[in-house]
Design a protein around this motif. Structure first.
Motif, PDB file in Angstrom:
ATOM      1  N   PHE A  20      12.858  -2.375  12.105  1.00  0.00           N
ATOM      2  CA  PHE A  20      12.367  -2.299  10.915  1.00  0.00           C
ATOM      3  C   PHE A  20      10.900  -2.214  10.666  1.00  0.00           C
ATOM      4  N   ASP A  21      10.395  -1.501   9.533  1.00  0.00           N
ATOM      5  CA  ASP A  21       9.241  -1.446   9.358  1.00  0.00           C
ATOM      6  C   ASP A  21       8.785  -2.698   8.674  1.00  0.00           C
ATOM      7  N   LEU A  22       7.343  -3.120   9.251  1.00  0.00           N
ATOM      8  CA  LEU A  22       7.259  -4.442   8.643  1.00  0.00           C
ATOM      9  C   LEU A  22       6.952  -4.532   7.065  1.00  0.00           C
ATOM     10  N   SER A  23       7.063  -3.802   6.510  1.00  0.00           N
ATOM     11  CA  SER A  23       6.756  -3.718   4.683  1.00  0.00           C
ATOM     12  C   SER A  23       8.009  -4.403   4.253  1.00  0.00           C
ATOM     13  N   ILE A  24       9.292  -4.250   4.956  1.00  0.00           N
ATOM     14  CA  ILE A  24      10.357  -5.070   4.733  1.00  0.00           C
ATOM     15  C   ILE A  24      10.221  -6.512   4.278  1.00  0.00           C
ATOM     16  N   GLU A  25       9.466  -6.936   5.378  1.00  0.00           N
ATOM     17  CA  GLU A  25       9.175  -8.534   5.025  1.00  0.00           C
ATOM     18  C   GLU A  25       8.432  -8.962   3.818  1.00  0.00           C
ATOM     19  N   GLY A  48       0.904  -8.292  21.529  1.00  0.00           N
ATOM     20  CA  GLY A  48      -0.432  -7.986  21.443  1.00  0.00           C
ATOM     21  C   GLY A  48      -1.368  -8.603  20.485  1.00  0.00           C
ATOM     22  N   GLU A  49      -2.576  -7.958  20.543  1.00  0.00           N
ATOM     23  CA  GLU A  49      -3.695  -8.257  19.491  1.00  0.00           C
ATOM     24  C   GLU A  49      -3.722  -7.450  18.400  1.00  0.00           C
ATOM     25  N   GLU A  50      -2.991  -6.362  18.641  1.00  0.00           N
ATOM     26  CA  GLU A  50      -3.409  -5.254  17.557  1.00  0.00           C
ATOM     27  C   GLU A  50      -2.477  -5.659  16.166  1.00  0.00           C
ATOM     28  N   GLU A  51      -2.687  -5.002  15.296  1.00  0.00           N
ATOM     29  CA  GLU A  51      -2.005  -5.117  13.921  1.00  0.00           C
ATOM     30  C   GLU A  51      -0.500  -4.903  14.085  1.00  0.00           C
ATOM     31  N   CYS A  52       0.278  -5.763  13.762  1.00  0.00           N
ATOM     32  CA  CYS A  52       1.780  -5.593  13.661  1.00  0.00           C
ATOM     33  C   CYS A  52       2.238  -4.523  12.543  1.00  0.00           C
ATOM     34  N   LYS A  53       3.183  -3.653  13.057  1.00  0.00           N
ATOM     35  CA  LYS A  53       3.539  -2.546  12.404  1.00  0.00           C
ATOM     36  C   LYS A  53       5.343  -2.539  12.206  1.00  0.00           C
ATOM     37  N   SER A  54       5.905  -3.239  13.101  1.00  0.00           N
ATOM     38  CA  SER A  54       7.367  -3.200  13.138  1.00  0.00           C
ATOM     39  C   SER A  54       7.873  -4.485  13.278  1.00  0.00           C
ATOM     40  N   VAL A  62      12.809 -12.447  17.349  1.00  0.00           N
ATOM     41  CA  VAL A  62      12.292 -11.442  16.415  1.00  0.00           C
ATOM     42  C   VAL A  62      11.001 -11.357  17.178  1.00  0.00           C
ATOM     43  N   TYR A  63      10.755  -9.945  17.264  1.00  0.00           N
ATOM     44  CA  TYR A  63       9.473  -9.480  17.980  1.00  0.00           C
ATOM     45  C   TYR A  63       8.558  -8.807  16.708  1.00  0.00           C
ATOM     46  N   TYR A  64       7.265  -9.028  16.735  1.00  0.00           N
ATOM     47  CA  TYR A  64       6.453  -8.288  15.764  1.00  0.00           C
ATOM     48  C   TYR A  64       5.695  -7.391  16.701  1.00  0.00           C
ATOM     49  N   PRO A  66       3.108  -3.786  17.613  1.00  0.00           N
ATOM     50  CA  PRO A  66       2.018  -2.938  17.056  1.00  0.00           C
ATOM     51  C   PRO A  66       2.535  -1.497  17.043  1.00  0.00           C
ATOM     52  N   ILE A  67       3.654  -1.090  17.568  1.00  0.00           N
ATOM     53  CA  ILE A  67       4.188   0.236  17.787  1.00  0.00           C
ATOM     54  C   ILE A  67       5.115   0.511  16.349  1.00  0.00           C
ATOM     55  N   SER A  68       4.792   1.637  15.786  1.00  0.00           N
ATOM     56  CA  SER A  68       5.619   1.677  14.578  1.00  0.00           C
ATOM     57  C   SER A  68       7.046   1.770  14.669  1.00  0.00           C
ATOM     58  N   SER A  69       7.729   1.696  13.609  1.00  0.00           N
ATOM     59  CA  SER A  69       9.238   1.424  13.486  1.00  0.00           C
ATOM     60  C   SER A  69       9.647   3.063  13.989  1.00  0.00           C
ATOM     61  N   ALA A  70       9.125   3.805  13.429  1.00  0.00           N
ATOM     62  CA  ALA A  70       9.547   5.320  13.604  1.00  0.00           C
ATOM     63  C   ALA A  70       9.367   5.676  15.252  1.00  0.00           C
ATOM     64  N   THR A  71       8.251   5.095  15.897  1.00  0.00           N
ATOM     65  CA  THR A  71       8.243   5.516  17.299  1.00  0.00           C
ATOM     66  C   THR A  71       9.115   4.788  17.930  1.00  0.00           C
ATOM     67  N   LEU A  72       9.583   3.592  17.716  1.00  0.00           N
ATOM     68  CA  LEU A  72      10.349   2.746  18.339  1.00  0.00           C
ATOM     69  C   LEU A  72      11.881   3.258  18.229  1.00  0.00           C
ATOM     70  N   LYS A  73      12.106   3.716  17.213  1.00  0.00           N
ATOM     71  CA  LYS A  73      13.493   4.118  16.969  1.00  0.00           C
ATOM     72  C   LYS A  73      13.761   5.530  17.624  1.00  0.00           C
ATOM     73  N   LYS A  74      12.636   6.255  17.884  1.00  0.00           N
ATOM     74  CA  LYS A  74      12.638   7.589  18.674  1.00  0.00           C
ATOM     75  C   LYS A  74      12.999   7.046  19.987  1.00  0.00           C
ATOM     76  N   ARG A  75      12.409   6.314  20.455  1.00  0.00           N
ATOM     77  CA  ARG A  75      12.533   5.746  21.779  1.00  0.00           C
ATOM     78  C   ARG A  75      13.762   5.264  22.025  1.00  0.00           C
ATOM     79  N   ALA A  76      14.521   4.381  21.274  1.00  0.00           N
ATOM     80  CA  ALA A  76      15.684   3.848  21.343  1.00  0.00           C
ATOM     81  C   ALA A  76      16.771   5.162  21.112  1.00  0.00           C
ATOM     82  N   HIS A  77      16.676   6.072  20.165  1.00  0.00           N
ATOM     83  CA  HIS A  77      17.464   7.173  20.047  1.00  0.00           C
ATOM     84  C   HIS A  77      17.612   8.041  21.349  1.00  0.00           C
TER      85      HIS A  77
END
Length: 83
Positions: A20-25, A48-54, A62-64, A66-77
């Motif tokens: 999920f995109d972090l904005s859902i939270e 990581g230390e970076e800003e959480c995106k997903s 539950v993992y926060y 730093p990789i965007s949800s779009a990128t993670l979804k592409k990897r999973a798909h």
């Protein structure tokens, strides 16, 4: 198969429940309650230390990420289609 969530964190795709995109939270009361409860149960991990995106939900954690949800979804798909 596995999916890289960022940093040095890799999970089994069979454990993946949702990405999920972090904005859902911020916009969903139910999601906020879910993540708060997971935190109380020590089932939250920040990657990581970076800003959480997903937000990545697995069977156990539950993992926060730093990789965007779009990128993670592409990897999973990609793993699902080619695996």
């Amino acid at each position: 198969m596995f999916i890289h969530l960022g940093g040095e964190k890799i999970i089994r795709t069979s454990e993946l429940v949702g990405i999920f995109d972090l904005s859902i939270e911020k916009t969903s009361k139910v999601t906020k309650q879910f993540t708060s409860r997971a935190g109380e149960e020590a089932r939250v991990e920040y990657i990581g230390e970076e800003e959480c995106k997903s937000l990545v939900v697995t069977l156990d954690k539950v993992y926060y990420s730093p990789i965007s949800s779009a990128t993670l979804k592409k990897r999973a798909h990609h793993l699902y289609v080619n695996g």
